[in-house]
Design a protein around this motif. Structure first.
Motif, PDB file in Angstrom:
ATOM      1  N   LYS A 162       0.822  -1.214   0.000  1.00 49.23           N
ATOM      2  CA  LYS A 162       0.000   0.000   0.000  1.00 49.23           C
ATOM      3  C   LYS A 162       0.852   1.258   0.000  1.00 49.23           C
ATOM      4  O   LYS A 162       0.537   2.255   0.618  1.00 49.23           O
ATOM      5  N   ASP A 163       1.965   1.181  -0.713  1.00 48.58           N
ATOM      6  CA  ASP A 163       2.953   2.246  -0.789  1.00 48.58           C
ATOM      7  C   ASP A 163       3.426   2.297  -2.239  1.00 48.58           C
ATOM      8  O   ASP A 163       3.932   1.319  -2.760  1.00 48.58           O
ATOM      9  N   SER A 164       3.244   3.420  -2.911  1.00 46.43           N
ATOM     10  CA  SER A 164       3.672   3.579  -4.292  1.00 46.43           C
ATOM     11  C   SER A 164       4.854   4.543  -4.330  1.00 46.43           C
ATOM     12  O   SER A 164       4.772   5.633  -3.771  1.00 46.43           O
ATOM     13  N   ARG A 165       5.961   4.124  -4.958  1.00 47.46           N
ATOM     14  CA  ARG A 165       7.160   4.955  -5.022  1.00 47.46           C
ATOM     15  C   ARG A 165       7.636   5.082  -6.453  1.00 47.46           C
ATOM     16  O   ARG A 165       7.682   4.104  -7.193  1.00 47.46           O
ATOM     17  N   ILE A 185       1.215   6.929   0.112  1.00 47.28           N
ATOM     18  CA  ILE A 185       0.898   5.867   1.073  1.00 47.28           C
ATOM     19  C   ILE A 185      -0.588   5.895   1.388  1.00 47.28           C
ATOM     20  O   ILE A 185      -1.129   6.942   1.763  1.00 47.28           O
ATOM     21  N   GLU A 186      -1.225   4.733   1.240  1.00 50.32           N
ATOM     22  CA  GLU A 186      -2.647   4.612   1.544  1.00 50.32           C
ATOM     23  C   GLU A 186      -2.862   4.667   3.058  1.00 50.32           C
ATOM     24  O   GLU A 186      -1.979   4.286   3.834  1.00 50.32           O
ATOM     25  N   PRO A 187      -4.054   5.107   3.497  1.00 50.29           N
ATOM     26  CA  PRO A 187      -4.323   5.233   4.938  1.00 50.29           C
ATOM     27  C   PRO A 187      -4.240   3.906   5.691  1.00 50.29           C
ATOM     28  O   PRO A 187      -3.964   3.900   6.883  1.00 50.29           O
ATOM     29  N   THR A 188      -4.427   2.789   5.008  1.00 48.53           N
ATOM     30  CA  THR A 188      -4.418   1.485   5.688  1.00 48.53           C
ATOM     31  C   THR A 188      -3.043   0.814   5.681  1.00 48.53           C
ATOM     32  O   THR A 188      -2.918  -0.332   6.113  1.00 48.53           O
ATOM     33  N   GLY A 238      -1.783  15.319   2.836  1.00 44.27           N
ATOM     34  CA  GLY A 238      -2.017  14.414   3.960  1.00 44.27           C
ATOM     35  C   GLY A 238      -1.110  14.677   5.145  1.00 44.27           C
ATOM     36  O   GLY A 238      -0.535  15.759   5.291  1.00 44.27           O
ATOM     37  N   ASP A 239      -0.979  13.650   5.973  1.00 49.22           N
ATOM     38  CA  ASP A 239      -0.204  13.739   7.208  1.00 49.22           C
ATOM     39  C   ASP A 239       0.675  12.500   7.338  1.00 49.22           C
ATOM     40  O   ASP A 239       0.256  11.402   6.979  1.00 49.22           O
ATOM     41  N   VAL A 240       1.857  12.679   7.896  1.00 45.34           N
ATOM     42  CA  VAL A 240       2.745  11.557   8.189  1.00 45.34           C
ATOM     43  C   VAL A 240       3.460  11.833   9.502  1.00 45.34           C
ATOM     44  O   VAL A 240       3.858  12.959   9.784  1.00 45.34           O
ATOM     45  N   ALA A 282      -6.322  10.244   5.571  1.00 45.75           N
ATOM     46  CA  ALA A 282      -6.368  10.391   4.108  1.00 45.75           C
ATOM     47  C   ALA A 282      -5.097   9.846   3.455  1.00 45.75           C
ATOM     48  O   ALA A 282      -4.910   9.989   2.254  1.00 45.75           O
ATOM     49  N   GLY A 283      -4.209   9.227   4.243  1.00 45.26           N
ATOM     50  CA  GLY A 283      -2.939   8.772   3.717  1.00 45.26           C
ATOM     51  C   GLY A 283      -1.977   9.939   3.605  1.00 45.26           C
ATOM     52  O   GLY A 283      -2.158  10.977   4.249  1.00 45.26           O
TER      53      GLY A 283
END
Length: 118
Positions: A17-20, A35-38, A59-61, A94-95
């Motif tokens: 669930k992580d696209s780079r 990065i997806e929220p899940t 979003g937030d990290v 929201a990822g």
């Protein structure tokens, strides 16, 4: 030279669930991470011989850098010194989408790279 992130190949990722995607020049590289929220995080720190900047696009990290936790949101910028232990810990509901900027470039992250991670 214009970079169309959608046309850039995906790179190796440590989690689902992580696209780079990566764009690299001679002296620095940019990695766009979505990065997806899940997505699940281990909290395991790592370090490398590269200066690193994190620029949150959406979003937030939450991250840890040298035993300090920081909460980043859209527009925030974080500097990670060479060899500082760090890790992403979580993303918001929201990822998150952010850029990681490295100097020297992270050649080990390029698709099909045979360069060892350092």
């Amino acid at each position: 030279m214009f970079i169309d992130w959608e046309k850039m190949p995906r790179t190796r990722s440590p989690r689902a669930k992580d696209s780079r995607r990566i764009a690299s020049g001679q002296n620095m590289s940019f990695v766009r991470i979505e990065i997806e929220p899940t997505a699940e995080f281990t909290g395991e720190t790592h370090w490398h011989m590269h200066e690193q900047w994190v620029v949150v696009l959406a979003g937030d990290v939450r991250m840890t850098v040298a035993d300090e936790e920081v909460q980043l949101t859209t527009g925030d910028v974080l500097y990670i010194p060479i060899d500082a232990p760090h890790a992403p810990l979580a993303v918001g509901p929201a990822g998150a989408t952010y850029l990681e900027i490295f100097a020297p470039p992270r050649m080990d992250l390029l698709p099909e790279s045979i360069v060892p991670a350092v």
